[in-house]
Design an enzyme around this catalytic site. Structure first.
Site, PDB file in Angstrom:
ATOM      1  N   GLU A  61      31.218   7.175  80.512  1.00 25.55           N
ATOM      2  CA  GLU A  61      30.157   6.924  81.492  1.00 25.55           C
ATOM      3  C   GLU A  61      28.839   7.607  81.129  1.00 25.55           C
ATOM      4  O   GLU A  61      28.331   8.444  81.898  1.00 25.55           O
ATOM      5  CB  GLU A  61      30.608   7.347  82.896  1.00 25.55           C
ATOM      6  CG  GLU A  61      31.750   6.501  83.425  1.00 25.55           C
ATOM      7  CD  GLU A  61      32.269   6.979  84.792  1.00 25.55           C
ATOM      8  OE1 GLU A  61      31.820   8.041  85.252  1.00 25.55           O
ATOM      9  OE2 GLU A  61      33.126   6.298  85.371  1.00 25.55           O
ATOM     10  N   GLU A  88      37.717   0.968  84.618  1.00 23.80           N
ATOM     11  CA  GLU A  88      38.202   1.709  85.785  1.00 23.80           C
ATOM     12  C   GLU A  88      37.965   0.835  87.012  1.00 23.80           C
ATOM     13  O   GLU A  88      36.838   0.475  87.320  1.00 23.80           O
ATOM     14  CB  GLU A  88      37.445   3.045  85.956  1.00 23.80           C
ATOM     15  CG  GLU A  88      37.565   3.976  84.747  1.00 23.80           C
ATOM     16  CD  GLU A  88      36.884   5.331  84.959  1.00 23.80           C
ATOM     17  OE1 GLU A  88      36.449   5.609  86.095  1.00 23.80           O
ATOM     18  OE2 GLU A  88      36.770   6.084  83.983  1.00 23.80           O
TER      19      GLU A  88
END
Ligand SMILES: [Zn+2]
Ligand SMILES: [Zn+2]
Ligand SMILES: [Zn+2]
Lengths: 633, 633, 633
Positions: C144, C315
């Site tokens: 991320e 995710e």
């Protein structure tokens, strides 16, 4: 013990010529106590070691001669400039990393060894000099620990002390790593000296890290206070107090209180309504000149527990204050009402802050019993009335309340570290529960989270206890009382982990919190019947009897014999239903109150208070605005 | 004096090849003035001592040849990078303790001796070169002192200079301690070198400390400007101006103005409506494309006083700006209306900012008279129309207004240090009073708080004067005018203490403010009759005649002969009642205005302005949206 | 390619004894992928050079033996404490100038050479060890990028690297000065070493300066990622992915994606609705348990472009999360719906984050497929259902959509540097356009701003492209598609200047933006007919056909053959009209959707999704709450 009144006085602010007249007026007004000294370090010791006790000797003499009893404050909340020059790194550091400068008060870090030593020195000198002074009838340590957000310091001194505290607690870095789950994001430490303070991290710090920092910070206050208490106690027989604040939960008041004889607090109903009660605008308008009907009572009950029965209001608002966003004048009669509310909760003394409004410096807009021109301010008449009334009133007769409400500072820290939903706080939850008990006309004892405190109650409410030690769980389960736990009861181990068997993990109770959710405040989940869950909800599975449920059938309160698990944060109507249900089972009679009216029972009397700006008719009679009725029991 | 127009031009931004054409178009459009130079230091002196005057010589020549008069700005608001490299600590430091970096403008601390010396040097060089240039017909010092919150600096340089300033003022630390009441929280200083700047204290600093820092900071600006004015005046006969901003009150404009011949200001009606007027959303919507009907007029009147009669609009918004939260285009006609509103208030010149919209850098979204492609922008036609109209109009004929309104920067600082209620400000209070006077159709002179200014007025409004020197009190009491003082009149001594005899402490007037309160803005206290007190209320005791009172009978305005004490902050309706009452007693005729319509009288004409986006019919005729009517008197 | 499911697993969080059982349960549930390793640096290398691969070898072995494919993450998002001790200045510095401390994750500055070297070393070691491991079937670099606002760093390292970047780009300080227009406020630099980072300036920095800093910061991420990708690619044949976030636009995902085989993103519909969608309260309430109906789809389409067709959800939210302001539980069925929405947009894999809820550390309140006590969480059944459904479903059949929407990170930075009106953002504008396309029932391809991407579309929407390179202009003008540009199309040159000929400066198109304005959001400008412009409006002059205009007749959309220039930010109704108009011209059939219902077409199927908490009847049948219908095409 007879109820008494007092005031807070700063002889150093006034020409010595007026002290005698001031003292005579205090006595004439019916005051017993006069608190002095707590900001006077600069006049006691204007330069290092240059001690000027003479003026304080004379001030105490003048006050004592007038028949007043002195509460002598240690001056450690306001170290003079030279102390800071000597210890430049004694300043606390805020969460943004900025030292908090000299120029107001409370400019110290509790962890700074040099400042601790300065405090030890000045308190020893003061106690040596006044410990046996016949007019010094009580002591106060420091002033308002925690006011102005002064418990959490991110200084070098705090960092070093935190590392020592962790080393003491965990013994090895690996033990700390395991306890905190530092494996999570490769946060393991090889040494305690690697651990930093949990501010300015990229995203939130480990909640175990944050919670331990909260616990450490509280312990630093306990130690700081203990040093002073021990010095004084070795030199004086007079009781020692500290004056706590409203809604300051950053340290464990119970632990500080264990080193003191008396708990006291500083009660500013109008200022607090504006800056910390959490009321909405409509409520702020309605109670703008009277204060919240429950906030003071809550603290009275809390500090009665902190003082193990002995407690005072050390500072009572007597008129407009200077520090809230808005500072209206109280409704006529409210100073009297606030005083009697305190006595109804068992206060030994109520001291008005301050004697005379200061014409200078930070609090020049803070009303006193006297105006700056020494004329009586409006509160003076109300103080005189109270003095006359307590002279006629029966002595303080504490009585155990039928209902207990547990307050746990550790739980407050855990919630603050992890509220889960914006705006949720432990203090707020407990206060909502307390409000519902008051609305039901119940007198309440607030108790500490300690198995030894549970005896004798018919109902025990313990909302939000995030961590419950095993002995406390056992005691709660063994109690004869109706016990209410949750939401988030036992949600965490001591180390802030979710228990292996899921919360609340109560031996012998078949109940699991399988999931939790927080919700927008504008998204209440209606209960079947009436009321709603708002903000927070535990999803529970268990075999108990459902007491409350959502319209969709999800259980919100579940009963296992005398134990009720509350799964959600209830709105006012929901809490009213719960209180009614529990009181009914416990055999405690309720008296639903009109809005803004409250009662409180002592051993001898029932007190009625009207917080409304309009009259209300109640069974005990007509309550004018700000009205008080004392009804023999 | 003939009214004139002008523009702001940056020859350094454009190829030299276009200067001549630009100059010709300016002249053709009817412009008289062209302001240049104020951001050009980097092109004048790209490296230390490497001076490039040639391009500026030529630019002035080209403009002058076209018949334009040059206003030459000193370039000290934008020191080049090398100046900062030479004096790294010249950067101001914000209240959070962070140096304010190079990369925009106004990146200097007024107290830095090294930067002061650089300014002295460059201004001397500039004045030496252009002081006798025939085309340089006026000067501007620096640019917009105080813009971007640049008056208060918390730098080392400021700290040192503040200590010197305090030493000068108080002579001994003990005198300072007494004046400030430092005994309050053991804040006494043993040396001036102990005094820190009043930022980042644990809770609020001593208000006397904060107020002295405000006064010091203002004095630093006065000195900074004075140095430049003296250098120029020794070398040039042209008048010197500074261009002030809207609602910047952090320094005393009157004192800066005393060293200048002309006051000027930068008027951005649409930007200001969004970012500093303090209007609510409905008002922002209604006036989004026209600007507040009173805000510009207020500053026109204020700066007429600062310039002792001589004043300009140095920068007039000509279209959308770039810097407000929202940047709409003006309604057609508003650029003309704004220009005429300035002339109606006595402006000698109105200069449009800027000539051509810049395609690059911070203000590339700021409209000019020309588009970036050099075509006329919409404002150009309106400027041409104004040029034609002023050519036919009578000369500027200033006339003393019947009503004076006192504006006191020191009072603004005192209120800002101690507003007592959230959102209360002196500027806001005075503006509310001014609005009511305008709604009553009155022309107003704003005057400085100086006894010598009071003569000739029928009514004098002086709201919120926190400290009133004795000679000013005497002059106000001796005035033949109807005088309105309060709320908070004389509330503080020079040193920010409450006067011993309580405010307002006016000789011979039996009146005391015995208590004050501030209230939530959603809690207006209704007046008996109509209107309300909102936000602030002095509780007064006195023997005067009650002019306004609350529904509960508490006096809100009390008259003692020609003096009226106003005890509360009134809402619009309340202020209208007060103005009507005072005007009636003063024999001043009022003309209640429709919403958004305003008048202003000069010696020869009555001007009507329609700030509404819809037409309004008035006695002088039909006012279209953005309409202006000039009616001979 | 067959659609697949997976999960994210942290073997280092659990006793080795449970790995095998966990792996078996994953396989049994129908999962294909298991992502591991991305936060494990501390357990791989607990001290410098002390490498512990054994546990990771075994973990990969156990998972692989169970038939799972491993996605192995490089652990560079969580450098252990010792890395920071070795490189104390590797911490990023926030815009306030404060180093961002160790104690959570992403605590590094992309520009720090020492940290870059540490990353090169650990990634090389990891790729050496696992590059040919048969169970490692894909890689993930770091984690991320940009989460927690970590792209822009104001560190010394960043400053040095920015200077190098500028020197590379501009070659001489004078070229930079000219490009940025530094003459504006004497901001010229004599050396690249004079250029500071554009934070903490007195007022806004030069927008060219700010934009270049944004571009530089993005390039640093591209380089950081490229290094890892090259190391891995030299040692492994498995595809490499990165897991992007929702609404993180601080770096150019297309450029990062060019170095990777697969784009993936982390999709948290409920968390995002609360913290970044920008929905109003009513919408937040309505979709609180379902998430925004367009936000995920938008990112699916965006990342399909970033991955050049290959993309995953790395995710997927499976239950309440821990990090949003409020964290409700999803409506039953939503985990399935979200999964299918991803597959409908072409996802190859959807991985649920995380396998088992962690009882400790920052994400202990983040739900998983398993509860902390290892029982199935509610999402598990939905995952099983999806696994069963994809087993029966046709393979992924991507199909080019009829409509393209251009997304340009550089435009996003330009808008953020200069929004002109409060709250305006490029991302917001593009999302509003996307919503309208979805409301019209259209499937959309998001494409990068690249001439080569335009082929095959019937309509191309390109709102807000602040800078359009010449080749892109030419390609847009040459396209057969209906093309929509504006507002602010071509408003700036590459260097952030207004083009000489005024925007949009399209060859052969007689159209100029002569002025721009931004408006309060509560001041919509009504369109003639229906809908409104809100917030932003270009004033245009041109000879095209007016497609939309304000009630006052100002053109808002103007057509030149296949090109339509949109001059304003439209409200929903306005965008609906525009989409309808363009689709009509393009010959694309629309299907207006009921609120909360959306469709998406693949090569073989039309998917219907019901984001409402209530059933909706559509042409394809009855959609229950959270319902999905798959309709063969
Ligand atoms: Zn001495
Ligand atoms: Zn040169
Ligand atoms: Zn090892």
């Amino acid at each position: 013990m007879q109820r008494t009144l007092g005031t807070c006085y700063y002889p150093e602010h006034w020409p010595e010529a007026v002290w005698e007249r001031d003292a005579a007026r205090m006595a004439e007004a019916g005051l017993t106590w006069v608190r002095i000294g707590e900001f006077a370090w600069g006049r006691i010791e204007p330069a290092p070691g240059d001690l000027h006790w003479d003026w304080l000797d004379r001030a105490i003499g003048v006050l004592g001669q007038a028949g007043l009893k002195v509460v002598l404050g240690t001056p450690t909340a306001t170290p003079p400039r030279w102390v800071v020059d000597k210890h430049p790194d004694m300043l606390a550091v805020d969460a943004e990393g900025r030292p908090r400068k000299f120029g107001s008060r409370r400019h110290y870090c509790f962890s700074h060894a040099g400042y601790q030593e300065e405090c030890r020195r000045i308190v020893t000198l003061m106690a040596d000099r006044y410990g046996r002074n016949p007019h010094v009838a009580a002591w106060q340590t420091d002033n308002e620990y925690g006011c102005h957000d002064t418990i959490l310091s991110y200084s070098e001194a705090a960092r070093g002390a935190f590392r020592d505290w962790l080393a003491q607690r965990y013994q090895s870095p690996d033990a700390l790593n395991r306890a905190w789950g530092n494996v999570f994001w490769s946060m393991d430490y090889a040494s305690f000296d690697d651990v930093d303070l949990p501010n300015l991290t990229v995203t939130e710090p480990n909640p175990s890290h944050a919670l331990d920092f909260r616990r450490f910070s509280s312990d630093q206050v306990v130690r700081f206070n203990q040093v002073q208490a021990e010095i004084i106690r070795a030199r004086s027989d007079a009781p020692i107090a500290h004056n706590y604040m409203g809604r300051v939960t950053d340290f464990d008041h119970f632990k500080v209180g264990d080193d003191l004889e008396i708990a006291s607090w500083d009660s500013y109903p109008l200022g607090f309504l504006e800056d910390r009660v959490g009321a909405d605008d409509a409520k702020k308008r309605h109670f703008a000149r009277q204060g919240d009907p429950d906030f003071q009572a809550f603290h009275h009950d809390l500090y009665r527990a902190v003082g193990r029965g002995r407690w005072w209001v050390m500072e009572q608002q007597p008129g407009p204050v200077n520090w809230a966003p808005y500072n209206p004048a109280p409704l006529p009669g409210m100073v009297r009402l606030w005083s009697w509310e305190a006595f109804a909760h068992g206060a030994e003394a109520v001291c008005y802050f301050r004697w005379r409004q200061a014409p200078f410096a930070q609090e020049q807009m803070h009303a006193g019993l006297l105006r700056p021109d020494s004329a009586d301010a409006p509160a003076m008449d109300e103080a005189r009335q109270v003095a006359a009334e307590i002279a006629e009133a029966p002595e303080v007769q504490p009585a155990q309340a039928p209902v207990a409400l547990i307050f746990d500072y550790d739980a407050d820290w855990a919630w603050s570290v992890q509220p889960h939903g914006a705006g949720l706080s432990y203090f707020g939850l407990v206060l909502e529960c307390y409000r519902a008990l008051r609305r039901a006309g119940l007198s309440v004892d607030i108790i500490r989270p300690d198995a030894a405190q549970l005896a004798g109650y018919k109902a025990i409410f313990a909302p939000g206890l995030m961590h419950i030690p095993d002995d406390m769980k056992a005691a709660l389960l063994a109690s004869d009382a109706q016990v209410v736990l949750g939401p988030r009861a036992g949600a965490r181990t001591r180390d802030m982990a979710i228990p292996d068997r899921l919360p609340p993990d109560l031996p012998g109770i078949d109940l699991k919190v399988t999931r939790v959710e927080s919700m927008r405040p504008d998204m209440p989940v209606p209960l079947s019947g009436d009321g709603a869950v708002t903000g927070y909800l535990d999803e529970i599975e268990g075999v108990g009897e459902t007491v409350l449920e959502t319209e969709a059938g999800q259980p919100v309160a579940m009963r296992f014999g005398g134990l009720t698990y509350l799964a959600g944060w209830l709105d006012a109507r929901g809490f009213d239903r719960l209180v009614s249900e529990i009181a009914g089972r416990a055999g405690v009679a309720t008296h639903p109150m009109p809005e803004g009216v409250r009662i409180r029972d002592t051993g001898t009397e029932r007190f009625w208070f009207n917080y409304n700006p309009h009259p209300v008719s109640v069974e005990a009679g007509e309550l004018p605005p700000a009205g008080v009725i004392r009804q023999p029991r």
